[in-house]
Scaffold this active site. Structure first.
Site, PDB file in Angstrom:
ATOM      1  N   HIS A  35       0.744  -1.295  -0.091  1.00 31.80           N
ATOM      2  CA  HIS A  35      -0.034  -0.146  -0.076  1.00 31.80           C
ATOM      3  C   HIS A  35       0.930   1.374  -0.094  1.00 31.80           C
ATOM      4  O   HIS A  35       2.126   1.093   0.037  1.00 31.80           O
ATOM      5  CB  HIS A  35      -0.950   0.176   1.304  1.00 31.80           C
ATOM      6  CG  HIS A  35      -0.462  -0.114   2.558  1.00 31.80           C
ATOM      7  ND1 HIS A  35       0.494   0.952   2.980  1.00 31.80           N
ATOM      8  CD2 HIS A  35      -0.535  -1.070   3.667  1.00 31.80           C
ATOM      9  CE1 HIS A  35       0.791   0.480   4.225  1.00 31.80           C
ATOM     10  NE2 HIS A  35       0.322  -0.658   4.663  1.00 31.80           N
ATOM     11  N   HIS A  38       4.198   1.529   2.366  1.00 26.65           N
ATOM     12  CA  HIS A  38       5.176   0.880   1.890  1.00 26.65           C
ATOM     13  C   HIS A  38       5.849   1.495   0.499  1.00 26.65           C
ATOM     14  O   HIS A  38       6.963   1.650   0.624  1.00 26.65           O
ATOM     15  CB  HIS A  38       4.812  -0.783   1.518  1.00 26.65           C
ATOM     16  CG  HIS A  38       4.003  -1.573   2.425  1.00 26.65           C
ATOM     17  ND1 HIS A  38       2.819  -2.079   2.030  1.00 26.65           N
ATOM     18  CD2 HIS A  38       4.136  -1.851   3.780  1.00 26.65           C
ATOM     19  CE1 HIS A  38       2.465  -2.807   3.085  1.00 26.65           C
ATOM     20  NE2 HIS A  38       3.355  -2.685   4.293  1.00 26.65           N
ATOM     21  N   CYS A 143       1.416  -9.544  22.411  1.00 24.34           N
ATOM     22  CA  CYS A 143       0.529  -9.005  21.399  1.00 24.34           C
ATOM     23  C   CYS A 143       0.756  -9.423  19.941  1.00 24.34           C
ATOM     24  O   CYS A 143       1.828  -9.429  19.288  1.00 24.34           O
ATOM     25  CB  CYS A 143       0.583  -7.477  21.008  1.00 24.34           C
ATOM     26  SG  CYS A 143      -0.324  -6.856  19.569  1.00 24.34           S
ATOM     27  N   CYS A 146       1.762  -7.166  16.977  1.00 20.31           N
ATOM     28  CA  CYS A 146       3.204  -6.796  17.132  1.00 20.31           C
ATOM     29  C   CYS A 146       4.154  -7.934  17.105  1.00 20.31           C
ATOM     30  O   CYS A 146       5.603  -7.584  16.985  1.00 20.31           O
ATOM     31  CB  CYS A 146       3.483  -6.067  18.369  1.00 20.31           C
ATOM     32  SG  CYS A 146       2.702  -4.608  18.884  1.00 20.31           S
ATOM     33  N   CYS A 160      -3.111  -2.768  23.375  1.00 22.29           N
ATOM     34  CA  CYS A 160      -1.948  -2.425  22.576  1.00 22.29           C
ATOM     35  C   CYS A 160      -2.173  -1.219  21.962  1.00 22.29           C
ATOM     36  O   CYS A 160      -3.166  -1.147  21.304  1.00 22.29           O
ATOM     37  CB  CYS A 160      -1.751  -3.552  21.426  1.00 22.29           C
ATOM     38  SG  CYS A 160      -0.457  -3.047  20.228  1.00 22.29           S
ATOM     39  N   HIS A 163      -2.256  -1.913  17.904  1.00 16.50           N
ATOM     40  CA  HIS A 163      -3.528  -2.720  17.685  1.00 16.50           C
ATOM     41  C   HIS A 163      -4.960  -2.693  18.363  1.00 16.50           C
ATOM     42  O   HIS A 163      -6.025  -3.307  17.912  1.00 16.50           O
ATOM     43  CB  HIS A 163      -3.246  -4.302  17.571  1.00 16.50           C
ATOM     44  CG  HIS A 163      -2.002  -4.366  16.681  1.00 16.50           C
ATOM     45  ND1 HIS A 163      -0.669  -4.189  17.113  1.00 16.50           N
ATOM     46  CD2 HIS A 163      -1.832  -4.664  15.285  1.00 16.50           C
ATOM     47  CE1 HIS A 163       0.047  -4.130  16.086  1.00 16.50           C
ATOM     48  NE2 HIS A 163      -0.603  -4.514  14.968  1.00 16.50           N
ATOM     49  N   LYS A 312      -6.022   6.363  10.062  1.00 19.18           N
ATOM     50  CA  LYS A 312      -4.933   5.525   9.901  1.00 19.18           C
ATOM     51  C   LYS A 312      -5.525   4.627   8.686  1.00 19.18           C
ATOM     52  O   LYS A 312      -6.699   4.189   8.650  1.00 19.18           O
ATOM     53  CB  LYS A 312      -4.733   4.719  11.327  1.00 19.18           C
ATOM     54  CG  LYS A 312      -3.434   3.982  11.160  1.00 19.18           C
ATOM     55  CD  LYS A 312      -3.138   3.240  12.390  1.00 19.18           C
ATOM     56  CE  LYS A 312      -2.128   2.309  12.213  1.00 19.18           C
ATOM     57  NZ  LYS A 312      -1.935   1.519  13.322  1.00 19.18           N
ATOM     58  N   LYS A 315      -7.245  -1.956   6.524  1.00 24.58           N
ATOM     59  CA  LYS A 315      -8.155  -2.815   5.706  1.00 24.58           C
ATOM     60  C   LYS A 315      -9.529  -2.890   6.016  1.00 24.58           C
ATOM     61  O   LYS A 315     -10.345  -2.421   5.348  1.00 24.58           O
ATOM     62  CB  LYS A 315      -7.619  -4.133   5.822  1.00 24.58           C
ATOM     63  CG  LYS A 315      -7.729  -5.054   4.296  1.00 24.58           C
ATOM     64  CD  LYS A 315      -6.976  -6.155   4.548  1.00 24.58           C
ATOM     65  CE  LYS A 315      -6.713  -7.198   3.391  1.00 24.58           C
ATOM     66  NZ  LYS A 315      -6.125  -8.285   3.490  1.00 24.58           N
TER      67      LYS A 315
HETATM   68  N1  MSP Z   1       8.232  -6.901   8.790  1.00 22.39           N
HETATM   69  C1  MSP Z   1       8.406  -5.810   9.733  1.00 22.39           C
HETATM   70  C2  MSP Z   1       9.698  -5.111   9.405  1.00 22.39           C
HETATM   71  C3  MSP Z   1      11.170  -5.864   9.387  1.00 22.39           C
HETATM   72  S1  MSP Z   1      12.452  -4.800   8.897  1.00 22.39           S
HETATM   73  C4  MSP Z   1      13.778  -5.842   9.606  1.00 22.39           C
HETATM   74  C5  MSP Z   1       7.361  -4.897   9.185  1.00 22.39           C
HETATM   75  N2  MSP Z   1       6.931  -5.015   8.285  1.00 22.39           N
HETATM   76  S2  MSP Z   1       5.408  -3.937   7.787  1.00 22.39           S
HETATM   77  O1  MSP Z   1       5.114  -4.605   6.500  1.00 22.39           O
HETATM   78  O2  MSP Z   1       4.548  -3.806   8.648  1.00 22.39           O
HETATM   79  O3  MSP Z   1       6.083  -2.425   7.086  1.00 22.39           O
HETATM   80  C6  MSP Z   1       6.348  -1.558   8.205  1.00 22.39           C
HETATM   81  C7  MSP Z   1       6.974  -0.429   7.431  1.00 22.39           C
HETATM   82  O4  MSP Z   1       5.907  -0.276   6.109  1.00 22.39           O
HETATM   83  C8  MSP Z   1       6.790   0.789   7.846  1.00 22.39           C
HETATM   84  O5  MSP Z   1       8.073   0.913   8.667  1.00 22.39           O
HETATM   85  C9  MSP Z   1       6.921   1.820   6.751  1.00 22.39           C
HETATM   86  O6  MSP Z   1       8.227   1.647   6.197  1.00 22.39           O
HETATM   87  C10 MSP Z   1       5.910   1.029   5.799  1.00 22.39           C
HETATM   88  N3  MSP Z   1       4.552   1.609   6.238  1.00 22.39           N
HETATM   89  C11 MSP Z   1       3.556   0.860   6.629  1.00 22.39           C
HETATM   90  N4  MSP Z   1       2.533   1.831   6.845  1.00 22.39           N
HETATM   91  C12 MSP Z   1       2.758   3.125   6.624  1.00 22.39           C
HETATM   92  C13 MSP Z   1       2.285   4.168   6.770  1.00 22.39           C
HETATM   93  N5  MSP Z   1       0.934   4.312   6.818  1.00 22.39           N
HETATM   94  N6  MSP Z   1       2.688   5.488   6.231  1.00 22.39           N
HETATM   95  C14 MSP Z   1       4.291   5.251   6.066  1.00 22.39           C
HETATM   96  N7  MSP Z   1       4.921   4.250   6.019  1.00 22.39           N
HETATM   97  C15 MSP Z   1       4.151   2.921   6.368  1.00 22.39           C
HETATM   98  O7  MSP Z   1       7.291  -4.109  10.258  1.00 22.39           O
END
Ligand code: MSP
Length: 659
Positions: A35, A38, A143, A146, A160, A163, A312, A315
């Site tokens: 999304h 990412h 959690c 997390c 949490c 969540h 936020k 889904k």
């Molecule tokens: N798998 C772990 C990371 C392990 S790294 C060794 C994880 N994955 S995640 O899919 O949840 O990705 C989190 C990351 O996605 C955030 O740190 C950021 O880079 C990005 N984002 C996810 N949602 C976001 C927003 N709403 N806004 C900005 N970035 C965000 O955590």
């Protein structure tokens, strides 16, 4: 706040010392599809990589997917498929999303890669052998979201904070990493390395967290509870905690322990994350590295969160923004520019279609697009597209050069420090100055006066030079636009004057006599559309957009929302010999009226996984609204017309995008 001289010192030290750059994004969990959040992190990493390449560095840019743990095993279970088939599918969705945004990582790592698993086990064994991992019984508040135990202090009203559900009390025997042993060493390190965690607010957050005693980290899960993970090498009845496994990707991706790239890139490693995963990166990871006996990464860059309409993205709320949809709607360069310009790095930002449209129309179409088209049109008209030789300079020209050189140094400094929004602001101040330079110098009036040809040539030369510098600095942000600008200005792709900041980042390098080429408009304006119309409005080819040669562009193809549809019900339509009424899942339920009755019975249709165009304007057939169209091939078999539906393997989930 860090002073600007300190920032300049860091930027200078980085550009001097590191002819190498290693930038990473988090590896994303495969329990959800890619999304906007990412996409943002990965756009930033790609822009930084391109910027460092422009500065002459060797760059290694790594992203990937995090594929073990509770959440993934659960998501696979929900889809009724094995975890490996599931992770393969979602990981591919991430990998395939990035090129659509012109993001080209050097490495795409998966934690299910064999070499990664081996290295994680080697590291665990080493840390265990030296006594930094021990076995103990533990009761804690776990959690699932997390994937970690929370402390009482972290809870908000018993829930949490991320969540909004209460954690579960779990008592079990597990292995623990002696994180507490490295607490003081970490505090000292952060104090002596001010650039280690940026922006500063996150450094302060970590230091304040470290004021409390650090607990040891539980790094195992019993296989009785979870099997989808990396087995502990010293106890087969446990798998590794997903964070201990995932963080190590930053080493395995560059060939630790003996790969050549490891030696070259680890000393310059920089990690990019959002604030949600600050603690694992700023506390678990450096203490793990201390235990392994490795130097720490150089910088951790932390950005804020994208919210959608002030809430936020989630889904369940149904407001998840999909990168593919954005690219189809606005083009990848606009999305890259918008996200980098709109988010102040470190703070949260709000996503909205209106803001994208405003930025595109104002910054891109009006300011930059007009500067380019006006300047090149005048060069075409007054000098036949040949860049003239500059005559003597007047103060207005010197001022323009000064603004250009201020912009270049601000740009270097801000981009080196992940302040892309500020860097772009300076670039646009320069664009605005150049537009004013045209108005003040009135080239059209100079052209009308035969005694002022020298002055006309100087003004036109200066404009060509502004466009060259803009091409250079914008190439990391908008690579496709920069490519067009390079061609329009008559340079060959890769010419250092438009592809190297070191060699091209000074005034006066456009060679007189170079010939401009005619190119299409850089940024057509978008007529304002309402956000609620955005989903409905995605025609594959808009009227008038079709190229004369009958071909469509990649963006136009991308605008077709092709999805896998699972037929859950089918019936004949009274009084029609040709039509079937189908209920399909994409994954939401839709009704589709399809001309299949002569070829398929309703019973034969149920359970099929077919391909559907999901963003076609609904049409009424025999009084029923049809909300999609299925793809099929017509062919002659034994002299009779037959129709075969395009279909996919049963492992592909309903709603999967076809690209
Ligand atoms: N798998 C772990 C990371 C392990 S790294 C060794 C994880 N994955 S995640 O899919 O949840 O990705 C989190 C990351 O996605 C955030 O740190 C950021 O880079 C990005 N984002 C996810 N949602 C976001 C927003 N709403 N806004 C900005 N970035 C965000 O955590």
């Amino acid at each position: 706040m860090r002073s600007s001289s300190e920032r300049a010192r860091i930027a200078e030290a980085l550009s001097k010392n590191s002819m190498n750059t290693y930038i990473t994004t988090p590896i994303y969990y495969v329990n959800a599809e890619p999304h906007l959040g990412h996409a943002y992190t990965t756009i930033v990493a790609d822009t930084y990589s391109r910027f460092c390449r422009l500065c002459g560095n060797n760059v290694r840019f790594q992203t990937g997917t995090d594929e073990h743990g509770d959440k993934i095993a659960e998501a696979a279970g929900r889809e009724g498929i094995g975890p490996k088939a599931y992770v393969d599918r979602i990981s591919a969705l991430f990998r395939d999303t990035w090129p659509q945004l012109q993001i080209f990582p050097d490495t795409f790592i998966r934690t299910t890669d064999r070499d990664h698993i081996k290295t994680v086990q080697d590291i665990l064994q080493k840390v265990y052998d030296q006594g930094d991992i021990y076995f103990d019984e533990y009761s804690g508040l776990y959690c699932k979201g997390c994937e970690r135990f929370l402390t009482e202090k972290e809870l908000v009203n018993g829930n949490c904070p991320d969540h909004q559900v209460p954690p579960r009390e779990i008592t079990e025997q597990n292995y623990f990493f002696r994180m507490s042993k490295y607490q003081q060493q970490l505090i000292d390190y952060i104090h002596t390395h001010p650039e280690f965690i940026t922006p500063e607010r996150y450094r302060n957050e970590v230091l304040s967290f470290l004021q409390e005693p650090l607990e040891d980290l539980c790094i195992s899960r019993p296989t009785s509870r979870l099997t989808w993970g990396i087995r502990l090498p010293f106890d087969e009845s446990f798998v590794t905690y997903v964070w201990f496994d995932a963080l190590i990707n930053y080493l395995t991706g560059i060939g630790y322990p003996d790969g050549e790239d490891y030696t070259r890139y680890w000393p310059v490693a920089e990690h990019l994350i959002a604030k949600d995963i600050l603690k694992p990166h700023a506390i678990y990871w450096p203490t793990m590295l201390m235990a392994i006996g490795l130097p720490l990464f150089t910088r951790l860059h932390v950005h804020g969160y994208w919210n959608v309409d002030e809430t936020k993205m989630s889904k369940s709320i149904g407001n998840v923004v999909r990168p593919g949809d954005l690219v189809a709607e606005y083009g990848s360069d606009t999305i890259r520019y918008f996200t980098l310009r709109e988010m102040s790095f470190g703070l949260d930002a709000s996503f909205g279609h209106d803001t994208i449209i405003a930025r595109k129309n104002s910054d891109l179409a009006n300011d930059l697009g007009n500067l380019f088209s006006r300047s090149t049109a005048m060069l075409m008209k007054y000098t036949g597209g040949l860049v003239p030789r500059s005559g003597p300079l007047v103060p207005a020209d010197e001022e323009l050069q000064l603004v250009a050189s201020v912009m270049l140094s601000r740009y270097r400094e801000t981009f080196s420090n992940f302040q892309f929004h500020l860097g772009l602001q300076s670039v646009w101040e320069f664009v605005s100055h150049a537009n004013k330079y045209i108005v003040r110098n009135e080239p059209w009036a100079l052209a009308a006066d035969p005694g002022k040809t020298d002055r006309l040539h100087t003004v036109l030369y200066n404009l060509a030079e502004c466009l060259r510098l803009l091409t250079l600095v914008l190439s990391p942000v908008m690579p496709q636009t920069a490519e067009k600008m390079v061609a329009g200005l008559g340079f060959a792709a890769g010419d250092p004057r438009v592809a190297s900041l070191e060699q091209g980042g000074v005034w006066g390098l456009t060679p007189p006599g170079i010939k401009l080429q005619k190119i299409e408009v850089l940024f057509p304006r978008i007529e304002k559309i309402k956000p609620e119309e955005v989903a409905a409005k995605k025609p594959a080819v808009q009227k008038g957009q079709r190229e004369e040669d009958g071909l469509i562009t990649f963006e136009q193809f991308q605008a077709v929302d092709l999805r896998v549809a699972v037929v859950v019900a089918a019936e004949r339509i009274a009084k029609s010999e040709k039509l079937l009424k189908l209920t399909v899942k994409v994954p939401e339920e839709r009704t589709v009226v399809a001309g299949l009755a002569e070829f398929y019975s309703p019973e034969e249709m149920v359970g099929r996984r077919v391909l559907m165009v999901a963003n076609l304007r609904p049409a009424r057939l025999m009084g029923i609204e049809s909300q999609g169209m299925l793809l099929a091939a017509k062919t002659e078999v034994d002299g009779k017309q037959r129709l075969f539906l395009a279909a996919v393997n049963e492992r592909v989930a309903a709603g999967s995008k076809v690209s």
